[in-house]
Motif scaffolding. Structure first.
Motif, PDB file in Angstrom:
ATOM      1  N   HIS A  88      -3.477  -7.583   9.160  1.00 47.88           N
ATOM      2  CA  HIS A  88      -3.405  -8.071   7.678  1.00 47.88           C
ATOM      3  C   HIS A  88      -2.087  -8.011   7.337  1.00 47.88           C
ATOM      4  O   HIS A  88      -1.478  -8.763   6.069  1.00 47.88           O
ATOM      5  CB  HIS A  88      -4.547  -7.544   6.736  1.00 47.88           C
ATOM      6  CG  HIS A  88      -6.140  -7.965   6.867  1.00 47.88           C
ATOM      7  ND1 HIS A  88      -6.178  -8.958   6.120  1.00 47.88           N
ATOM      8  CD2 HIS A  88      -6.676  -7.407   7.398  1.00 47.88           C
ATOM      9  CE1 HIS A  88      -8.000  -8.986   6.239  1.00 47.88           C
ATOM     10  NE2 HIS A  88      -7.923  -8.355   7.303  1.00 47.88           N
ATOM     11  N   VAL A 124      -3.911   4.969   0.702  1.00 50.01           N
ATOM     12  CA  VAL A 124      -3.843   3.611   1.401  1.00 50.01           C
ATOM     13  C   VAL A 124      -2.179   2.882   0.752  1.00 50.01           C
ATOM     14  O   VAL A 124      -1.713   2.254   1.545  1.00 50.01           O
ATOM     15  CB  VAL A 124      -4.687   2.762   0.690  1.00 50.01           C
ATOM     16  CG1 VAL A 124      -4.732   1.054   1.093  1.00 50.01           C
ATOM     17  CG2 VAL A 124      -6.104   3.218   1.271  1.00 50.01           C
ATOM     18  N   ARG A 136       3.412   0.466   6.857  1.00 47.64           N
ATOM     19  CA  ARG A 136       3.057  -0.593   7.689  1.00 47.64           C
ATOM     20  C   ARG A 136       3.867  -2.016   7.163  1.00 47.64           C
ATOM     21  O   ARG A 136       4.362  -2.660   8.050  1.00 47.64           O
ATOM     22  CB  ARG A 136       1.448  -1.106   7.394  1.00 47.64           C
ATOM     23  CG  ARG A 136       0.481  -0.063   7.881  1.00 47.64           C
ATOM     24  CD  ARG A 136      -0.880  -0.530   7.828  1.00 47.64           C
ATOM     25  NE  ARG A 136      -1.881   0.442   8.149  1.00 47.64           N
ATOM     26  CZ  ARG A 136      -2.958   0.762   7.729  1.00 47.64           C
ATOM     27  NH1 ARG A 136      -3.190   0.782   6.553  1.00 47.64           N
ATOM     28  NH2 ARG A 136      -3.896   1.540   8.402  1.00 47.64           N
ATOM     29  N   GLU A 150      -6.477  -3.623  10.479  1.00 45.81           N
ATOM     30  CA  GLU A 150      -5.596  -3.196   9.230  1.00 45.81           C
ATOM     31  C   GLU A 150      -4.288  -3.792   9.522  1.00 45.81           C
ATOM     32  O   GLU A 150      -3.772  -4.559   8.435  1.00 45.81           O
ATOM     33  CB  GLU A 150      -5.688  -1.885   9.008  1.00 45.81           C
ATOM     34  CG  GLU A 150      -7.028  -1.166   8.345  1.00 45.81           C
ATOM     35  CD  GLU A 150      -7.336   0.166   8.366  1.00 45.81           C
ATOM     36  OE1 GLU A 150      -8.247   0.842   8.092  1.00 45.81           O
ATOM     37  OE2 GLU A 150      -6.227   0.929   8.841  1.00 45.81           O
ATOM     38  N   GLY A 183     -10.304  -5.299   7.270  1.00 44.76           N
ATOM     39  CA  GLY A 183      -9.104  -4.719   7.322  1.00 44.76           C
ATOM     40  C   GLY A 183      -8.433  -5.066   6.162  1.00 44.76           C
ATOM     41  O   GLY A 183      -7.101  -4.361   5.795  1.00 44.76           O
ATOM     42  N   ASP A 184      -8.777  -5.799   5.076  1.00 57.35           N
ATOM     43  CA  ASP A 184      -8.184  -6.035   4.377  1.00 57.35           C
ATOM     44  C   ASP A 184      -7.822  -5.074   2.973  1.00 57.35           C
ATOM     45  O   ASP A 184      -6.862  -5.152   2.095  1.00 57.35           O
ATOM     46  CB  ASP A 184      -8.803  -7.378   3.378  1.00 57.35           C
ATOM     47  CG  ASP A 184     -10.253  -7.224   3.135  1.00 57.35           C
ATOM     48  OD1 ASP A 184     -10.744  -6.659   4.017  1.00 57.35           O
ATOM     49  OD2 ASP A 184     -10.802  -7.445   1.871  1.00 57.35           O
ATOM     50  N   HIS A 185      -8.539  -3.952   2.884  1.00 59.49           N
ATOM     51  CA  HIS A 185      -8.437  -3.045   2.148  1.00 59.49           C
ATOM     52  C   HIS A 185      -6.983  -2.089   2.172  1.00 59.49           C
ATOM     53  O   HIS A 185      -6.701  -1.499   1.104  1.00 59.49           O
ATOM     54  CB  HIS A 185      -9.391  -1.955   2.167  1.00 59.49           C
ATOM     55  CG  HIS A 185      -9.513  -1.077   3.647  1.00 59.49           C
ATOM     56  ND1 HIS A 185      -9.924  -1.897   4.648  1.00 59.49           N
ATOM     57  CD2 HIS A 185      -8.829   0.218   3.884  1.00 59.49           C
ATOM     58  CE1 HIS A 185      -9.611  -1.103   5.959  1.00 59.49           C
ATOM     59  NE2 HIS A 185      -9.087  -0.005   5.252  1.00 59.49           N
ATOM     60  N   ALA A 186      -6.474  -2.591   3.296  1.00 56.76           N
ATOM     61  CA  ALA A 186      -5.231  -1.772   3.490  1.00 56.76           C
ATOM     62  C   ALA A 186      -4.171  -2.271   2.802  1.00 56.76           C
ATOM     63  O   ALA A 186      -2.791  -1.742   2.783  1.00 56.76           O
ATOM     64  CB  ALA A 186      -4.738  -1.978   5.377  1.00 56.76           C
ATOM     65  N   THR A 224     -14.630   4.787   6.672  1.00 58.78           N
ATOM     66  CA  THR A 224     -14.088   3.477   5.914  1.00 58.78           C
ATOM     67  C   THR A 224     -15.252   2.270   5.835  1.00 58.78           C
ATOM     68  O   THR A 224     -15.334   1.641   4.807  1.00 58.78           O
ATOM     69  CB  THR A 224     -12.769   2.881   6.791  1.00 58.78           C
ATOM     70  OG1 THR A 224     -12.089   4.083   6.737  1.00 58.78           O
ATOM     71  CG2 THR A 224     -12.392   1.797   5.664  1.00 58.78           C
ATOM     72  N   GLN A 277       0.418   1.575   3.400  1.00 56.09           N
ATOM     73  CA  GLN A 277       0.926   0.228   3.234  1.00 56.09           C
ATOM     74  C   GLN A 277       2.445   0.353   3.371  1.00 56.09           C
ATOM     75  O   GLN A 277       3.368  -0.534   3.941  1.00 56.09           O
ATOM     76  CB  GLN A 277       0.502  -0.199   1.911  1.00 56.09           C
ATOM     77  CG  GLN A 277       1.165  -1.500   1.713  1.00 56.09           C
ATOM     78  CD  GLN A 277       0.448  -2.453   0.435  1.00 56.09           C
ATOM     79  OE1 GLN A 277      -0.840  -2.411   0.647  1.00 56.09           O
ATOM     80  NE2 GLN A 277       1.223  -3.159   0.144  1.00 56.09           N
ATOM     81  N   SER A 336      -7.726   0.348  12.772  1.00 58.98           N
ATOM     82  CA  SER A 336      -6.299   0.548  12.543  1.00 58.98           C
ATOM     83  C   SER A 336      -5.857  -0.712  13.103  1.00 58.98           C
ATOM     84  O   SER A 336      -4.882  -1.175  12.511  1.00 58.98           O
ATOM     85  CB  SER A 336      -5.698   1.634  13.314  1.00 58.98           C
ATOM     86  OG  SER A 336      -5.791   1.828  14.579  1.00 58.98           O
TER      87      SER A 336
END
Length: 354
Positions: free
Chosen positions: A284, A253, A260, A281, A170-173, A20, A257, A278
């Protein structure tokens, strides 16, 4: 500026934190990237990805094979004119002194990951070699990169060498417009707790499963259950528990999401390594985090969250604690764990070497 990235499974990312990291680093157009990839992992072999050149080696990137995988990658990189190397992990560090002797102009940066030799899965000769390769990497590379202040302090205290601390984004999560809740998530929407991890002893998966097997709270664990004997045994023992939902790895992803966003709280059992991807991620999402009590997790979360030491303690937290949205966790994530910040730190590091 030509820069070779060595030591990951490769991109597109479909394995872990290093992959990642590479996925997002190569979005920086300041550098001409080459990424070394495991040919045994990818059926479809792309020549380029996000403008980075991909080179495949017919070797596994993990286990004993990782030594040869890293060494061959570095040698190929030198033969093809690369002057800067980012090596992820220390498995193939035995090549670094030779490179520095033959071509002192080459700049080598090593992200040492966690303190790999301390992981409970390693014993005997494997543990000795990992400690040895760590010492070689730290002593002979130009710059050591740690992903956590606790790791940086370990390097300083053990080897008396300063290192750069650069974590993970971690913002890509978070996806702007995720798909709506689907059946595979709606089954668990009764205040479930969530854990996403590799099924390894040092991630305390056994502790998590034992704790929740004794109470009625729901727990969803997403991980690679079938990759090791350890994982297969845990899966066989706990899969029939009505409140435990053991799911295979998910790399989509948007699907992640959904899990999460809807979880009651996140449980982070990692006890080794540094800053875990993790963990940053989930930060966020401003979710309450219940983490294994170790210096790495406390450093990553700046002592926010709740911490457990054993199964009984985890049970007590899950049963009695008032768990609610944690905006301070989100503030830490946005201040420290975005890919824009991480790319800038790596770029500054590489530029200083030119």
């Amino acid at each position: 500026m030509r820069l070779a990235i060595v030591g990951s499974v490769g991109v597109p990312a479909s394995y872990g934190g290093f992959e990642t990291l590479v996925e997002h680093l190569i979005e920086d157009e300041s550098f001409d990237y080459t990424v070394y990839c495991s040919g045994t992992h990818y059926r479809k072999r792309l020549e380029t990805y996000k403008d980075a050149r991909l080179v495949y080696l017919p070797l596994h990137a993990n286990g004993v094979s990782s030594i040869f995988y890293d060494v061959c990658s570095v040698l190929h990189g030198i033969a093809t004119g690369h002057q800067i190397f980012l090596i992820l992990g220390t498995s193939g560090a035995i090549i670094i002194p030779l490179v520095r002797w033959i071509k002192p102009s080459i700049r080598i940066f090593v992200n040492i990951d966690g303190i790999e030799w301390k992981r409970s899965k390693w014993h005997g000769l494997a543990r000795w070699y990992l400690k040895f390769s760590e010492s070689i990497a730290v002593r002979y590379c130009n710059t050591v990169v740690a992903d956590n202040d606790a790791i940086a302090n370990y390097v300083l205290n053990t080897y008396h060498k300063e290192c750069e601390t650069i974590a993970y984004g971690g913002d890509h999560a978070r996806v702007a417009n995720p798909r709506g809740n689907s059946d595979y998530v709606e089954r668990y929407l009764d205040d479930y707790f969530l854990a996403i991890c590799r099924i390894e002893p040092e991630n305390n998966v056994k502790m998590l499963l034992h704790a929740f097997s004794q109470i009625k709270k729901r727990l969803v664990v997403i991980g690679n259950w079938q990759s090791t004997e350890f994982g297969r045994k845990l899966f066989s023992k706990y899969q029939r528990k009505a409140n435990l939902h053991l799911l295979d790895p998910i790399y989509d992803v948007e699907m992640l999401q959904i899990y999460r966003m809807n979880c009651h709280a996140y449980i982070h059992g990692h006890s080794a390594g540094g800053t875990n991807p993790s963990l940053v991620e989930i930060m966020h999402f401003a979710k309450p985090v219940i983490a294994f009590d170790c210096v790495y997790n406390r450093s990553s979360m700046e002592n926010r969250g709740l911490y457990f030491k054993d199964s009984d303690h985890l049970q007590k937290i899950a049963m009695t604690s008032e768990l609610s949205r944690d905006p301070e966790m989100l503030e830490i994530a946005e201040r420290s764990y975005t890919w824009k910040i991480i790319r800038r730190k790596y770029a500054n590091l590489f530029m200083k070497s030119s």
